[in-house]
Write an enzyme that holds these catalytic residues in place. Sequence first.
Site, PDB file in Angstrom:
ATOM      1  N   HIS A  40       0.659  -1.101   0.004  1.00  0.00           N
ATOM      2  CA  HIS A  40      -0.133   0.128  -0.045  1.00  0.00           C
ATOM      3  C   HIS A  40       1.004   1.517   0.148  1.00  0.00           C
ATOM      4  O   HIS A  40       1.323   2.382   0.937  1.00  0.00           O
ATOM      5  CB  HIS A  40      -0.874   0.310   1.027  1.00  0.00           C
ATOM      6  CG  HIS A  40      -1.667   1.296   1.259  1.00  0.00           C
ATOM      7  ND1 HIS A  40      -3.331   0.900   1.578  1.00  0.00           N
ATOM      8  CD2 HIS A  40      -1.705   2.828   0.714  1.00  0.00           C
ATOM      9  CE1 HIS A  40      -3.835   1.734   1.295  1.00  0.00           C
ATOM     10  NE2 HIS A  40      -3.255   2.913   0.896  1.00  0.00           N
TER      11      HIS A  40
ATOM     12  N   HIS B  48       1.055   4.978  -2.295  1.00  0.00           N
ATOM     13  CA  HIS B  48       0.664   6.371  -2.953  1.00  0.00           C
ATOM     14  C   HIS B  48       1.733   6.723  -3.649  1.00  0.00           C
ATOM     15  O   HIS B  48       2.655   7.071  -2.874  1.00  0.00           O
ATOM     16  CB  HIS B  48      -0.367   6.664  -2.528  1.00  0.00           C
ATOM     17  CG  HIS B  48      -2.258   6.414  -2.093  1.00  0.00           C
ATOM     18  ND1 HIS B  48      -2.435   6.180  -3.085  1.00  0.00           N
ATOM     19  CD2 HIS B  48      -1.437   6.127  -0.805  1.00  0.00           C
ATOM     20  CE1 HIS B  48      -2.938   5.975  -2.289  1.00  0.00           C
ATOM     21  NE2 HIS B  48      -2.952   5.806  -0.785  1.00  0.00           N
TER      22      HIS B  48
ATOM     23  N   ASN C 165       2.774   9.361  -4.976  1.00  0.00           N
ATOM     24  CA  ASN C 165       2.933  11.111  -4.977  1.00  0.00           C
ATOM     25  C   ASN C 165       3.325  10.990  -3.523  1.00  0.00           C
ATOM     26  O   ASN C 165       3.900  11.992  -3.213  1.00  0.00           O
ATOM     27  CB  ASN C 165       1.966  11.982  -5.661  1.00  0.00           C
ATOM     28  CG  ASN C 165       2.230  11.881  -6.844  1.00  0.00           C
ATOM     29  OD1 ASN C 165       2.931  12.622  -7.790  1.00  0.00           O
ATOM     30  ND2 ASN C 165       1.398  10.856  -8.202  1.00  0.00           N
TER      31      ASN C 165
ATOM     32  N   SER D 156      -0.679   4.997  -8.025  1.00  0.00           N
ATOM     33  CA  SER D 156      -0.983   6.446  -8.655  1.00  0.00           C
ATOM     34  C   SER D 156      -2.433   6.544  -9.557  1.00  0.00           C
ATOM     35  O   SER D 156      -2.881   5.521  -9.728  1.00  0.00           O
ATOM     36  CB  SER D 156      -0.010   6.442  -8.876  1.00  0.00           C
ATOM     37  OG  SER D 156      -0.122   7.562  -9.206  1.00  0.00           O
TER      38      SER D 156
ATOM     39  N   PRO E 208      -3.748   8.132 -12.573  1.00  0.00           N
ATOM     40  CA  PRO E 208      -3.306   8.953 -13.671  1.00  0.00           C
ATOM     41  C   PRO E 208      -3.710  10.523 -13.669  1.00  0.00           C
ATOM     42  O   PRO E 208      -5.099  10.591 -13.582  1.00  0.00           O
ATOM     43  CB  PRO E 208      -4.838   8.168 -14.326  1.00  0.00           C
ATOM     44  CG  PRO E 208      -4.635   6.789 -13.878  1.00  0.00           C
ATOM     45  CD  PRO E 208      -4.989   6.929 -12.540  1.00  0.00           C
TER      46      PRO E 208
ATOM     47  N   ASP F 135      -9.926   7.952  -7.515  1.00  0.00           N
ATOM     48  CA  ASP F 135     -10.277   9.036  -6.764  1.00  0.00           C
ATOM     49  C   ASP F 135     -11.562   9.301  -6.967  1.00  0.00           C
ATOM     50  O   ASP F 135     -12.071   9.998  -7.451  1.00  0.00           O
ATOM     51  CB  ASP F 135      -8.742   9.934  -7.074  1.00  0.00           C
ATOM     52  CG  ASP F 135      -9.085  11.420  -6.303  1.00  0.00           C
ATOM     53  OD1 ASP F 135     -10.497  11.463  -4.990  1.00  0.00           O
ATOM     54  OD2 ASP F 135      -8.794  12.320  -5.956  1.00  0.00           O
TER      55      ASP F 135
ATOM     56  N   GLY G 271      -8.632   8.385  -2.290  1.00  0.00           N
ATOM     57  CA  GLY G 271      -9.064  10.016  -2.644  1.00  0.00           C
ATOM     58  C   GLY G 271     -10.125  10.234  -1.491  1.00  0.00           C
ATOM     59  O   GLY G 271      -9.621   9.305  -0.194  1.00  0.00           O
TER      60      GLY G 271
ATOM     61  N   HIS H   7     -10.047   1.288  -0.115  1.00  0.00           N
ATOM     62  CA  HIS H   7      -9.537   2.203   0.904  1.00  0.00           C
ATOM     63  C   HIS H   7     -11.131   2.338   1.557  1.00  0.00           C
ATOM     64  O   HIS H   7     -11.957   2.400   1.246  1.00  0.00           O
ATOM     65  CB  HIS H   7      -9.387   3.514   0.185  1.00  0.00           C
ATOM     66  CG  HIS H   7      -7.860   3.715   0.377  1.00  0.00           C
ATOM     67  ND1 HIS H   7      -7.610   3.049  -0.556  1.00  0.00           N
ATOM     68  CD2 HIS H   7      -7.215   4.208   1.408  1.00  0.00           C
ATOM     69  CE1 HIS H   7      -5.902   3.883  -0.914  1.00  0.00           C
ATOM     70  NE2 HIS H   7      -5.983   4.577   0.442  1.00  0.00           N
TER      71      HIS H   7
ATOM     72  N   GLU I 232     -11.348   4.749   5.814  1.00  0.00           N
ATOM     73  CA  GLU I 232     -11.338   5.747   7.399  1.00  0.00           C
ATOM     74  C   GLU I 232     -11.624   6.883   8.004  1.00  0.00           C
ATOM     75  O   GLU I 232     -10.798   6.904   8.691  1.00  0.00           O
ATOM     76  CB  GLU I 232      -9.887   6.632   6.149  1.00  0.00           C
ATOM     77  CG  GLU I 232      -8.904   6.034   5.312  1.00  0.00           C
ATOM     78  CD  GLU I 232      -7.843   6.657   4.407  1.00  0.00           C
ATOM     79  OE1 GLU I 232      -8.370   6.634   3.243  1.00  0.00           O
ATOM     80  OE2 GLU I 232      -7.222   7.021   4.889  1.00  0.00           O
TER      81      GLU I 232
HETATM   82  C1  6MZ Z   1      -4.022   9.143   4.153  1.00  0.00           C
HETATM   83  N1  6MZ Z   1      -5.298   8.414   3.162  1.00  0.00           N
HETATM   84  C2  6MZ Z   1      -5.203   8.516   2.302  1.00  0.00           C
HETATM   85  N2  6MZ Z   1      -6.603   8.042   2.088  1.00  0.00           N
HETATM   86  C3  6MZ Z   1      -7.233   8.038   0.830  1.00  0.00           C
HETATM   87  N3  6MZ Z   1      -6.319   8.281  -0.379  1.00  0.00           N
HETATM   88  C4  6MZ Z   1      -5.513   8.959  -0.242  1.00  0.00           C
HETATM   89  C5  6MZ Z   1      -4.394   8.288   0.815  1.00  0.00           C
HETATM   90  N4  6MZ Z   1      -3.579   8.661   1.291  1.00  0.00           N
HETATM   91  C6  6MZ Z   1      -3.455   8.629  -0.440  1.00  0.00           C
HETATM   92  N5  6MZ Z   1      -4.549   8.927  -0.939  1.00  0.00           N
HETATM   93  C7  6MZ Z   1      -4.335   9.468  -2.327  1.00  0.00           C
HETATM   94  O1  6MZ Z   1      -3.240   8.610  -3.125  1.00  0.00           O
HETATM   95  C8  6MZ Z   1      -3.106  10.442  -2.872  1.00  0.00           C
HETATM   96  C9  6MZ Z   1      -1.149  10.492  -4.132  1.00  0.00           C
HETATM   97  O2  6MZ Z   1      -0.970   9.860  -4.830  1.00  0.00           O
HETATM   98  P1  6MZ Z   1      -0.997  10.219  -6.360  1.00  0.00           P
HETATM   99  O3  6MZ Z   1      -1.454  10.653  -6.932  1.00  0.00           O
HETATM  100  O4  6MZ Z   1      -2.207   8.819  -6.622  1.00  0.00           O
HETATM  101  O5  6MZ Z   1      -0.047   9.050  -6.665  1.00  0.00           O
HETATM  102  C10 6MZ Z   1      -4.208  11.629  -2.995  1.00  0.00           C
HETATM  103  O6  6MZ Z   1      -4.557  12.346  -3.955  1.00  0.00           O
HETATM  104  C11 6MZ Z   1      -5.223  10.359  -3.273  1.00  0.00           C
HETATM  105  O7  6MZ Z   1      -6.310  10.587  -4.495  1.00  0.00           O
HETATM  106 ZN    ZN Z   2      -4.122   5.044   0.620  1.00  0.00          ZN
END
Ligand code: 6MZ
Ligand code: ZN
Length: 353
Positions: free
Chosen positions: A22, A24, A26, A103, A105, A144, A177, A202, A205
């Site tokens: 898990h 992401h 960015n 990630s 798009p 997202d 998201g 997800h 949360e």
């Molecule tokens: C903290 N808990 C979380 N809960 C839900 N979504 C999350 C997250 N942390 C990150 N993201 C998701 O990942 C994106 C950034 O990476 P990418 O641009 O996709 O690579 C965020 O904009 C969100 O949509």
């Molecule tokens: Zn996450």
Amino acid sequence: MSSTEKINLDSFCRALPKVELHAHLNGSLSLRIMKKLYELQHSDGRILMDLPNIEEPNSLEECFQLFPIVHSLTSTSEAVFIATCDMIGEFYDDGVIYLEVRSTPRAVDGVMTKKEYVEAIIRGIITSKNRYPEILVKYLISVDRMKGYESAKQNIELAIEMIEQYPDYVVGLDLSGDPSKGSAFLELLEKSRKAGLKITAHCAEVPNEIEIMDILNFKPDRLGHCTCIHPTLNGKEELFQRLIQSNIPIELCLTSNIKCGTVPSYDLHQFKYLYEAGHPICIATDDKGVFNTSLSKEFELAARHFQLSQDTLCQLTINSVKYSFASEIEKSRLTDVINAFRFQSVSTVSNTK
Ligand SMILES: CNc1ncnc2c1ncn2[C@@H]1O[C@H](COP(=O)(O)O)[C@@H](O)[C@H]1O
Ligand SMILES: [Zn+2]
């Protein structure tokens, strides 16, 4: 715990061959990578915004305010490619042998299409195979929940196209998201499941009983977080029992939940209840850049707060392989690597006694 024990646990967690399910893209960019991307924009004369002081978030809201800053640094294919390579390098340096990066798009008007974004990540993964041959990397395309139906549909269609074109790299779909906004788009996710994509969602949360039930009924291959389900964390006993019955593996991200304020302390994290119930779980980072953590640190935190032995940490890693979206052959090879480490560390401990 004495300081020697702490050092031993530190180095054990770093040496352990780990599996990250898990992460992401960015959110996983360290300050070092962000500075590098910022310099790159600067040298191209393409500064979109100044890099502000990135403070660690104290709430989900603050966390979601940070993503646009990171996104401003990955706004070209070249930057996405560099971000992917460097992020893989950091996981590799932390002893990760298998990584599923996810990630969303993202198109930037006149600069990059969503497809180019996805292809830049795949290029990054392929290039990293030569640089870091000991880490196997797969890509989950994110939807997202905040971005609306049309965007979700586009991402899912793109994911279906990409799994056909790059089946060795694109293996699944992630629903993520801001959990306090948007929708889970489960009817769209069904389409991607039919196309052979594995799904991780997800879930919980924030408290949202109806959506939690919908997601559990949908039966994703994995779930993320599942925080507000246990009665001590704004959930309900019936919901928790329903989760346990589902037997769906859950990706647990300790620091992420603490820093977003959805769990009051490490000791009260849902890890405790799920681990005690024998539910399938794995330890993950979520956004190692935004939360200033690493997978080794997350293992160390779990070991300290829930009194896990080194052998249990090895077993948790082997379980993560089982819940991953890798092929059976890849899973078997990864399990062999972890078992070799486990065997070696057990014999080292008995030789030093
Ligand atoms: C903290 N808990 C979380 N809960 C839900 N979504 C999350 C997250 N942390 C990150 N993201 C998701 O990942 C994106 C950034 O990476 P990418 O641009 O996709 O690579 C965020 O904009 C969100 O949509
Ligand atoms: Zn996450």
